[in-house]
Motif scaffolding. Structure first.
Motif, PDB file in Angstrom:
ATOM      1  N   GLN A  32       0.801  -1.235   0.000  1.00 28.06           N
ATOM      2  CA  GLN A  32       0.000   0.000   0.000  1.00 28.06           C
ATOM      3  C   GLN A  32       0.825   1.272   0.000  1.00 28.06           C
ATOM      4  O   GLN A  32       0.360   2.305  -0.437  1.00 28.06           O
ATOM      5  CB  GLN A  32      -0.928   0.001   1.215  1.00 28.06           C
ATOM      6  N   LEU A  33       2.049   1.227   0.522  1.00 28.31           N
ATOM      7  CA  LEU A  33       2.892   2.414   0.482  1.00 28.31           C
ATOM      8  C   LEU A  33       3.757   2.343  -0.768  1.00 28.31           C
ATOM      9  O   LEU A  33       4.402   1.331  -1.028  1.00 28.31           O
ATOM     10  CB  LEU A  33       3.783   2.489   1.724  1.00 28.31           C
ATOM     11  N   VAL A  34       3.764   3.431  -1.524  1.00 26.66           N
ATOM     12  CA  VAL A  34       4.520   3.437  -2.776  1.00 26.66           C
ATOM     13  C   VAL A  34       5.258   4.761  -2.916  1.00 26.66           C
ATOM     14  O   VAL A  34       4.955   5.718  -2.219  1.00 26.66           O
ATOM     15  CB  VAL A  34       3.585   3.263  -3.998  1.00 26.66           C
ATOM     16  N   ALA A  35       6.226   4.784  -3.803  1.00 29.27           N
ATOM     17  CA  ALA A  35       6.858   6.041  -4.165  1.00 29.27           C
ATOM     18  C   ALA A  35       6.167   6.527  -5.439  1.00 29.27           C
ATOM     19  O   ALA A  35       5.913   5.740  -6.344  1.00 29.27           O
ATOM     20  CB  ALA A  35       8.340   5.838  -4.406  1.00 29.27           C
ATOM     21  N   ALA A  36       5.877   7.812  -5.485  1.00 31.55           N
ATOM     22  CA  ALA A  36       5.239   8.373  -6.676  1.00 31.55           C
ATOM     23  C   ALA A  36       6.133   9.474  -7.236  1.00 31.55           C
ATOM     24  O   ALA A  36       6.992  10.004  -6.536  1.00 31.55           O
ATOM     25  CB  ALA A  36       3.858   8.930  -6.334  1.00 31.55           C
ATOM     26  N   ASN A  37       5.905   9.839  -8.479  1.00 32.68           N
ATOM     27  CA  ASN A  37       6.695  10.848  -9.189  1.00 32.68           C
ATOM     28  C   ASN A  37       8.164  10.429  -9.230  1.00 32.68           C
ATOM     29  O   ASN A  37       8.501   9.317  -8.838  1.00 32.68           O
ATOM     30  CB  ASN A  37       6.543  12.221  -8.565  1.00 32.68           C
ATOM     31  N   ARG A  38       9.020  11.347  -9.697  1.00 31.39           N
ATOM     32  CA  ARG A  38      10.411  10.932  -9.755  1.00 31.39           C
ATOM     33  C   ARG A  38      11.336  12.113  -9.494  1.00 31.39           C
ATOM     34  O   ARG A  38      10.886  13.259  -9.388  1.00 31.39           O
ATOM     35  CB  ARG A  38      10.724  10.255 -11.086  1.00 31.39           C
ATOM     36  N   GLY A  39      12.612  11.802  -9.389  1.00 27.37           N
ATOM     37  CA  GLY A  39      13.609  12.828  -9.155  1.00 27.37           C
ATOM     38  C   GLY A  39      13.320  13.610  -7.886  1.00 27.37           C
ATOM     39  O   GLY A  39      12.849  13.060  -6.892  1.00 27.37           O
ATOM     40  N   ALA A  40      13.588  14.911  -7.953  1.00 26.31           N
ATOM     41  CA  ALA A  40      13.427  15.757  -6.782  1.00 26.31           C
ATOM     42  C   ALA A  40      11.974  15.844  -6.334  1.00 26.31           C
ATOM     43  O   ALA A  40      11.688  16.259  -5.222  1.00 26.31           O
ATOM     44  CB  ALA A  40      13.965  17.153  -7.080  1.00 26.31           C
ATOM     45  N   GLN A  41      11.056  15.472  -7.207  1.00 28.41           N
ATOM     46  CA  GLN A  41       9.639  15.524  -6.840  1.00 28.41           C
ATOM     47  C   GLN A  41       9.126  14.189  -6.318  1.00 28.41           C
ATOM     48  O   GLN A  41       7.923  14.020  -6.113  1.00 28.41           O
ATOM     49  CB  GLN A  41       8.799  15.971  -8.050  1.00 28.41           C
ATOM     50  N   SER A  42      10.015  13.239  -6.090  1.00 31.85           N
ATOM     51  CA  SER A  42       9.583  11.929  -5.584  1.00 31.85           C
ATOM     52  C   SER A  42       8.909  12.107  -4.227  1.00 31.85           C
ATOM     53  O   SER A  42       9.377  12.867  -3.388  1.00 31.85           O
ATOM     54  CB  SER A  42      10.778  11.002  -5.409  1.00 31.85           C
ATOM     55  N   ILE A  43       7.832  11.400  -4.039  1.00 35.28           N
ATOM     56  CA  ILE A  43       7.156  11.443  -2.750  1.00 35.28           C
ATOM     57  C   ILE A  43       6.733  10.038  -2.349  1.00 35.28           C
ATOM     58  O   ILE A  43       6.572   9.162  -3.191  1.00 35.28           O
ATOM     59  CB  ILE A  43       5.884  12.335  -2.782  1.00 35.28           C
ATOM     60  N   ILE A  44       6.535   9.876  -1.056  1.00 32.15           N
ATOM     61  CA  ILE A  44       5.926   8.655  -0.551  1.00 32.15           C
ATOM     62  C   ILE A  44       4.421   8.882  -0.539  1.00 32.15           C
ATOM     63  O   ILE A  44       3.948   9.962  -0.186  1.00 32.15           O
ATOM     64  CB  ILE A  44       6.430   8.358   0.879  1.00 32.15           C
ATOM     65  N   ALA A  45       3.681   7.884  -0.978  1.00 32.61           N
ATOM     66  CA  ALA A  45       2.229   8.025  -1.026  1.00 32.61           C
ATOM     67  C   ALA A  45       1.603   6.666  -0.763  1.00 32.61           C
ATOM     68  O   ALA A  45       2.294   5.645  -0.745  1.00 32.61           O
ATOM     69  CB  ALA A  45       1.798   8.536  -2.408  1.00 32.61           C
ATOM     70  N   THR A  46       0.310   6.669  -0.553  1.00 33.35           N
ATOM     71  CA  THR A  46      -0.375   5.382  -0.476  1.00 33.35           C
ATOM     72  C   THR A  46      -0.925   5.084  -1.857  1.00 33.35           C
ATOM     73  O   THR A  46      -1.210   6.007  -2.625  1.00 33.35           O
ATOM     74  CB  THR A  46      -1.535   5.404   0.536  1.00 33.35           C
ATOM     75  N   PHE A  47      -1.069   3.820  -2.160  1.00 33.43           N
ATOM     76  CA  PHE A  47      -1.529   3.423  -3.482  1.00 33.43           C
ATOM     77  C   PHE A  47      -2.907   4.020  -3.743  1.00 33.43           C
ATOM     78  O   PHE A  47      -3.822   3.846  -2.934  1.00 33.43           O
ATOM     79  CB  PHE A  47      -1.555   1.901  -3.601  1.00 33.43           C
ATOM     80  N   GLU A  48      -3.033   4.765  -4.825  1.00 35.59           N
ATOM     81  CA  GLU A  48      -4.293   5.394  -5.210  1.00 35.59           C
ATOM     82  C   GLU A  48      -4.836   6.315  -4.113  1.00 35.59           C
ATOM     83  O   GLU A  48      -6.043   6.556  -4.045  1.00 35.59           O
ATOM     84  CB  GLU A  48      -5.358   4.323  -5.546  1.00 35.59           C
ATOM     85  N   ASP A  49      -3.945   6.809  -3.245  1.00 38.09           N
ATOM     86  CA  ASP A  49      -4.341   7.714  -2.164  1.00 38.09           C
ATOM     87  C   ASP A  49      -5.400   7.146  -1.219  1.00 38.09           C
ATOM     88  O   ASP A  49      -6.116   7.891  -0.562  1.00 38.09           O
ATOM     89  CB  ASP A  49      -4.810   9.065  -2.722  1.00 38.09           C
ATOM     90  N   GLU A  50      -5.489   5.833  -1.167  1.00 39.55           N
ATOM     91  CA  GLU A  50      -6.395   5.195  -0.213  1.00 39.55           C
ATOM     92  C   GLU A  50      -5.742   5.228   1.166  1.00 39.55           C
ATOM     93  O   GLU A  50      -4.522   5.235   1.268  1.00 39.55           O
ATOM     94  CB  GLU A  50      -6.639   3.735  -0.613  1.00 39.55           C
ATOM     95  N   PRO A  51      -6.526   5.215   2.256  1.00 36.16           N
ATOM     96  CA  PRO A  51      -5.886   5.171   3.580  1.00 36.16           C
ATOM     97  C   PRO A  51      -5.059   3.890   3.746  1.00 36.16           C
ATOM     98  O   PRO A  51      -5.415   2.849   3.190  1.00 36.16           O
ATOM     99  CB  PRO A  51      -7.068   5.157   4.558  1.00 36.16           C
ATOM    100  N   TYR A  52      -3.967   4.022   4.481  1.00 39.03           N
ATOM    101  CA  TYR A  52      -3.100   2.853   4.726  1.00 39.03           C
ATOM    102  C   TYR A  52      -3.765   1.981   5.777  1.00 39.03           C
ATOM    103  O   TYR A  52      -3.562   2.145   6.962  1.00 39.03           O
ATOM    104  CB  TYR A  52      -1.732   3.339   5.200  1.00 39.03           C
ATOM    105  N   ARG A  53      -4.582   1.055   5.310  1.00 33.93           N
ATOM    106  CA  ARG A  53      -5.314   0.175   6.217  1.00 33.93           C
ATOM    107  C   ARG A  53      -4.683  -1.204   6.125  1.00 33.93           C
ATOM    108  O   ARG A  53      -4.870  -1.921   5.141  1.00 33.93           O
ATOM    109  CB  ARG A  53      -6.784   0.114   5.806  1.00 33.93           C
ATOM    110  N   ALA A  54      -3.898  -1.540   7.136  1.00 34.52           N
ATOM    111  CA  ALA A  54      -3.200  -2.822   7.126  1.00 34.52           C
ATOM    112  C   ALA A  54      -2.896  -3.199   8.560  1.00 34.52           C
ATOM    113  O   ALA A  54      -2.830  -2.333   9.429  1.00 34.52           O
ATOM    114  CB  ALA A  54      -1.913  -2.719   6.319  1.00 34.52           C
ATOM    115  N   HIS A  55      -2.705  -4.476   8.788  1.00 36.58           N
ATOM    116  CA  HIS A  55      -2.510  -4.936  10.166  1.00 36.58           C
ATOM    117  C   HIS A  55      -1.223  -4.418  10.794  1.00 36.58           C
ATOM    118  O   HIS A  55      -1.120  -4.330  12.000  1.00 36.58           O
ATOM    119  CB  HIS A  55      -2.502  -6.465  10.199  1.00 36.58           C
TER     120      HIS A  55
END
Lengths: 463, 733
Positions: free
Chosen positions: B168-191
């Motif tokens: 569910q946690l992914v890196a989005a964009n690239r280079g200096a604009q790289s960010i950590i995000a959740t997949f499809e901006d869904e809440p990180y719902r995991a055990h």
């Protein structure tokens, strides 16, 4: 040195994109020859030919292939990957090969796969190369129908599948491990090496990755014989290369030349010199990532060792000619912007350093920079160099550092005069930088006919 | 062993050891940010560990190198080149970092801050505006993300991708604009989402429950053990001003490798729930409950128990410490003369022959999971070990209604018997039997309630060991955190156990804890009891049935011993002081009135450190267990209740955990849904035993046809079989 065409031989006079045309000039004879030989014997020919990789790094192809385990010694499949993600600025030689002699390339792929004992080859094609995609897939289909690939290649009992995978528009996917990540369906970011792809590449299996031009050379090596091929060119730089000539030159284009031809021959005799009576100012000899040469170095021969001696590299064979209208700070800014835009973001120095370089170069170009900031720029380049995970960071730092080193007075004038001395008259003025091009493209929704049709069919397919 | 030279010092190291560890073994620190061996192979992203290697022109990321003979490494301490590289990296990392340490929660316990103080530049050469992002972004109700502070070490995304495998946690964009995000901006719902908070080497990921609550210099960390499931993860309870402010993991490499589930990490605040029982309650005729003094409550308890004679039943929760359970068992057995008890988990001592640490799962060739309960809901960290085993190329086979082999509900015992048989193995189990037969190391996981205490899976283990010559480890997952310890305590104090009488009046019922209070079997007993004595942290339907209610305490408020599912005794330490006497204290006082002497102070022994014996003594002397007959078929679909991890009294009281609670959903097999014309996500009516409930339909392609799964809290009052139908169009409009 005389012009010598190997790969593009007859391509100007005949249609070699169709199988019939290619077979008429003896196409696929090398494959038949290879299949009659032991794998080791084919590899020996490649080693004898001493052909160095045409992608940019120049690593000897035969040696790279020899690092792979023998198929009997590994439980894993062996893969061949053709790197057709040509995206180094100034480079357009692979597209020439793909468009005009696709069967030569396909034959090279099949022979290389046979040599390493691979049953699966992937062609990673730059996403923007739509026409090339169509030509190559057509050639593959023809070759498959004729039995040159697929099940039981020419009755040898050996099977080969070839898959064409189109990239999604990232320079970093031309870096071999970034390419493999992307091919596996992941985010295109380089891996740490070792392990090298020869041991653990695609799907953690032994993988040989070669550039399009390198693979297209393979049938010619078998045709001539490795030893004979090695005699073409100069010592340590065997064979021919397709040079992409561009910039301020009368006849830009792709020219296949024997290695060792001088830059002057290429630019003046073949390229027709600089247009509009301007002066030659600088030459980028191997794609935007290599250090620049000044006009005084125009007699440097185009081979690996001579270029290294001149402090630069043969790289991808993209020769960019720069005349005296060009502002070197603007050029540095353009180059740095490209690499900032294409930095994958994985490792710190490249991600942060390229952005800082752009900020500093822009300030210098605008005439706002202090003397200290020019030193900071050089130091930033120095701090990126050699500290990154893959060569992309170096590709930004090396050229910019060389522009400052060789044209320091020009940088100095920007600081001293508080403005760009070219005053908007630079040949680069008004030309959009890649970052801005990208943004402009997104804003204007430019529609390229083929791309639009494709996008529509994709939308339909995925609902 | 190989010889490596680091900064001129010769080191003998195991071949292949990471150089960061090799250097650390001789006291040389190689600074790192992205390197974390628990996340899989090194990635070499942050470049902080740049070192000089003799023979190589460029600096190398030491974290990606391993010890090889003759390697000569120079760190920043002795190599100018390495020191230059390291300072370059730190400058680049800090370039766009906001340096808001004074109001960052990580301040004071931040690796970036520490390394900057030690190796970093004193000032910045950065003259440009720093990169900005919107912040903080709530990536879930539990976690806030500050992208400006993020240094992109990719530890969080690597955890999500290759440890918990939730992706569910992914890196989005690239280079200096790289960010950590959740997949499809869904809440990180995991055990296991909370682990990224501890992995983050900067203040980019902070917990919403701890943000702005405390500073590192005003907290105390108490080493204790989580008491919310049978894994028994080792934790630090961070306390500030006598309150638990957060839970951090305390890495025990054999138990949980430092990972915690979100329940263990975030449920601590139920200690301070408004509705907690704080004073004893005594029922007064016609007036209901009255608050009573401790003494008066004990008097009432004594009177009620004396009147009952030996007609006493005790119901345990499985959350008691061993000391508590021993005290209660002695009161009932020695003081009152009864041996009727409800134990949440029973335990067959013969299973000790197959004891192994949880980490042994990772080394197995074949892992077989039996039982209807999803492992992750019952003992979450075991699921991580199974995933680790699969990544290490073990074959992991789940045999249950939604498993790789879709067995009928309740058939685990029969599956054991079939696999033991060897000859007439049913078709669907043939592959599994083959895998087990060829395996050298087998891990057997039993994940459902087992009244025989694990004898079925034990018999299978015995068979595999005796005839298959395999090393076998057995993990029977108890339902409760200390179910094993409670059962052991009960049988240590006296012989045997009798079931509570099936009908008729009972003299007295002792209900120990909230889990026992919510057990329907206990409710049935309470209805028949003349006197009910309950200890609980919270009011419930059962406390309303009671005559005396004593306030209970939580695992964070007690000293004592827990025995986890491996059979490993672990020490609980009191993190915060409860507002009244704890259970052991009043049990000691009550015991005194019945002539039983009990020490009110838990005295954990050195057993905490006991080694796990190798499984080399096999004493399987008891007769082979008989598999219970399958349940009779009937109309409708067979119901499997899932005891969700995120349920129960503690979770219900944490607002930030509500999004993790099981959805009101009925899981249907694809075929069952299509024959009923049910689409995924559609509202359906589930009917059973005269109860109807509207639930959302979820489709599971792996679920066995004819079976539905519903979280237990949404399956109240249902029988074993249910009818599922679409909401009629009239109702849904």
């Amino acid at each position: 040195m005389p012009r010598r065409e190997l790969l593009l031989e007859d391509a100007d006079t005949r249609d070699l994109t169709k199988l019939a045309g290619y077979e008429a000039i003896g196409g696929y004879a090398s494959l038949r020859k290879a299949l009659d030989m032991e794998r080791q014997a084919v590899l020996a020919e490649l080693l004898d030919a001493n052909v160095r990789g045409r992608g940019g790094a120049g690593f000897p192809m035969g040696r790279k292939a020899s690092f792979l385990p023998h198929p009997d010694d590994t439980p894993k499949p062996i893969y061949l990957v053709a790197n057709a993600d040509e995206s180094e600025p100034g480079t357009f030689k692979d597209r020439e090969i793909l468009l005009r002699v696709p069967h030569l390339f396909v034959e090279g792929v099949v022979i290389a796969a046979y040599t390493i004992g691979s049953g699966h080859a992937f062609i990673y094609l730059r996403g923007e190369y739509l026409a090339e995609f169509e030509v190559v897939t057509a050639a593959l289909e023809e070759a498959r129908a004729a039995g040159y690939l697929g099940k039981n290649v020419l009755g040898s009992g050996w099977d080969l599948t070839v898959v064409v995978h189109r990239g999604a528009g990232a320079y970093i996917c031309g870096e071999e491990t970034g390419l493999l990540e992307s091919l596996e369906g992941r985010r295109g970011q380089p891996r740490t090496k070792p392990p090298f792809p020869a041991i653990s590449g695609l799907y953690a299996s032994p993988t040989l990755i070669n550039n399009v031009e390198t693979l297209a050379t393979v049938p010619k090596i078998l045709e001539l014989g490795g030893k004979k091929y090695a005699r073409i060119g100069v010592e340590n730089s065997a064979g021919t290369r397709v040079f992409s000539l561009s910039g301020n030159v009368v006849n830009g284009g792709n020219y296949e030349l024997e290695l060792g031809t001088t830059l002057r021959e290429l630019i003046d005799e073949i390229g027709g010199g600089i247009p509009d009576g301007r002066e030659l100012k600088a030459i980028i000899p191997g794609g935007s990532s290599v250090p620049v040469l000044t006009a005084a170095e125009v007699d440097t021969p185009l081979d690996f060792d001579s270029m290294a001696q001149a402090g630069t590299m043969l790289g991808s064979g993209a020769v960019i000619v720069i005349d005296d209208r060009c502002c070197m700070v603007q050029l540095g800014l353009r180059v740095a912007q490209f690499y900032m835009h294409e930095s994958c973001g994985k490792c710190t120095p490249c991600r942060e350093g390229t952005r800082w370089m752009v900020q500093l170069l822009r300030k210098i170009e605008e005439g706002e920079a202090t003397q200290g900031e020019l030193d900071v720029l050089l130091n930033v380049c120095d701090r990126i160099l050699g500290n990154c995970l893959c060569p992309l960071g170096d590709a930004a730092a090396m050229p910019v550092a060389s522009y400052v080193a060789k044209f320091r007075d020009e940088f100095q004038r920007h600081i001293d005069e508080g403005a760009c001395p070219f005053g908007g008259e630079s040949s680069l003025a008004g030309v959009l930088a890649p970052v801005d091009q990208h943004d402009a493209h997104l804003r204007s929704q430019i529609e390229v006919p083929g791309i639009r049709a494709e996008r529509e069919s994709l939308t339909e397919a995925h609902g | 062993m190989v010889r490596v030279t680091i900064d001129g010092q010769e080191v003998l190291a195991p071949k292949g050891q990471g150089l960061v560890e090799t250097a650390a073994s001789v006291g040389i620190e190689i600074p790192v940010f992205c390197y974390e061996p628990r996340l899989g192979p090194p990635v070499g992203a942050c470049r902080m560990c740049l070192c000089e290697v003799e023979g190589l022109p460029k600096l190398q990321a030491a974290c990606t190198l391993t010890a090889t003979d003759g390697l000569v490494l120079r760190t920043a301490r002795t190599s100018e080149q390495a020191a230059g590289g390291q300072s370059a990296i730190l400058e680049f990392i800090l370039l766009n970092h906001p340096l808001d340490c004074p109001d960052c929660d990580k301040g004071g316990e931040c690796p970036l801050q520490d390394l900057t103080f030690r190796f970093g530049p004193g000032s910045t050469r950065m003259q440009f505006p720093k990169r900005t992002f919107d912040k903080p972004i709530p990536i879930s109700p539990l976690i806030a993300l500050d992208r400006e502070r993020c240094i992109l070490c990719y530890r969080c995304t690597r955890f999500s991708e290759s440890v918990s495998e939730d992706g569910q946690l992914v890196a989005a964009n690239r280079g200096a604009q790289s960010i950590i995000a959740t997949f499809e901006d869904e809440p990180y719902r995991a055990h296991f989402s909370g682990n990224v908070l501890e992995l983050c080497p900067v203040g980019a990921l902070t917990s919403t429950t701890y943000r702005f609550r405390a500073r590192p210099w005003e907290i105390q960390n108490v080493p204790t053990v989580c008491g919310l499931c049978p894994v028994g993860c080792n934790v630090w309870a961070t306390t500030r001003e006598g309150k638990v402010a957060r839970i951090l993991s305390r890495n025990h490499p054999e138990v949980h490798e430092g990972w915690l589930c979100d329940k263990g990490r975030f449920a601590y605040d139920h200690l301070r729930a408004e509705d907690r029982l704080r004073t004893p309650l005594v029922r007064v005729r016609r007036r209901g409950f009255e608050e009573a003094s401790h003494e008066a409550a004990l008097d009432a308890a004594e009177a009620g128990l004396r009147a009952a004679g030996s007609s006493v039943v005790v119901a345990f929760s499985g959350g008691e410490t061993v000391e508590q359970a021993t005290a209660l068992a002695r009161i009932v057995r020695e003081g009152l003369g009864s041996d009727a008890a409800l134990l949440p988990d029973d335990w067959d001592a013969a299973l000790d022959a197959f004891r192994a640490p949880l980490s042994a799962i990772r080394d197995a060739d074949v892992c077989l999971i039996l039982g209807d309960d999803p492992v992750v809901e019952r003992a979450p960290v075991v699921d991580l070990w199974l995933r680790a085993a699969r990544r290490a190329e073990a074959e992991v086979i789940a045999v249950n209604p939604a498993g790789d082999v879709q067995a009928a509900p309740g058939s685990a015992a029969q599956v054991c018997a079939d696999l033991r048989e060897g000859k007439k193995v049913p078709t669907e189990l043939r592959e599994t039997a083959k895998s087990l037969k060829s395996a050298k190391r087998v891990a057997l996981v039993w994940s459902e309630d087992d009244p025989t205490g694990g004898r079925h899976v034990g018999a299978l283990a015995n068979e595999l060991h005796e005839n298959g010559r395999a090393e076998v480890a057995v993990y029977v997952l108890p339902r409760t955190p200390n179910g094993r310890g409670v059962a052991t305590a009960w049988y240590t104090v006296g012989e045997g156990r009798s079931d509570p009488p099936g009908e008729g009046e009972i003299g007295a019922l002792v209900v120990s804890g909230d889990e026992a209070a919510s057990d329907p079997r206990v409710a049935d007993l309470a209805a028949r009891a003349s006197f009910v004595l309950t200890t609980a942290m919270f009011q419930s339907e059962l406390t309303a049935w009671s005559h005396v209610v004593l306030p209970g305490t939580s695992y964070l408020e007690r000293e004592g011993t827990y025995v986890n599912l491996e059979g490993r005794p672990q020490r609980l330490r009191r993190a915060v002081v409860p507002f009244g006497p704890d259970e052991l204290e009043w049990l000691a006082q009550l015991a005194e009135r019945f002539g039983v002497a009990i020490d009110p102070w838990a005295a954990p022994t050195a057993a905490e450190q006991a080694d796990l014996p190798p499984a080399d003594e096999f004493a399987w002397s008891r007769p082979d267990p008989q598999a219970p007959p399958g349940k009779p078929a009937g109309p409708g679909l067979e119901l499997v209740r899932i005891g969700a991890l995120f349920s129960g009294a503690a979770v219900e009281r944490i607002p930030q955990l509500q999004f993790q609670r099981p959805a009101a959903e009925v899981e249907l097999a694809h075929e069952d849904a299509s024959t009923r014309g049910i689409a995924p996500g559609e509202a359906v009516v589930v009917t059973s035993n005269g109860t109807s409930r509207e639930l959302r339909a979820g489709l599971n392609r792996k679920l066995r046809v004819g079976v539905v799964r519903i979280p237990a809290e949404h399956a109240k009052d249902f029988g074993d079989r249910v009818q599922v139908s679409r909401l009629s169009t009239g109702e849904s409009r």
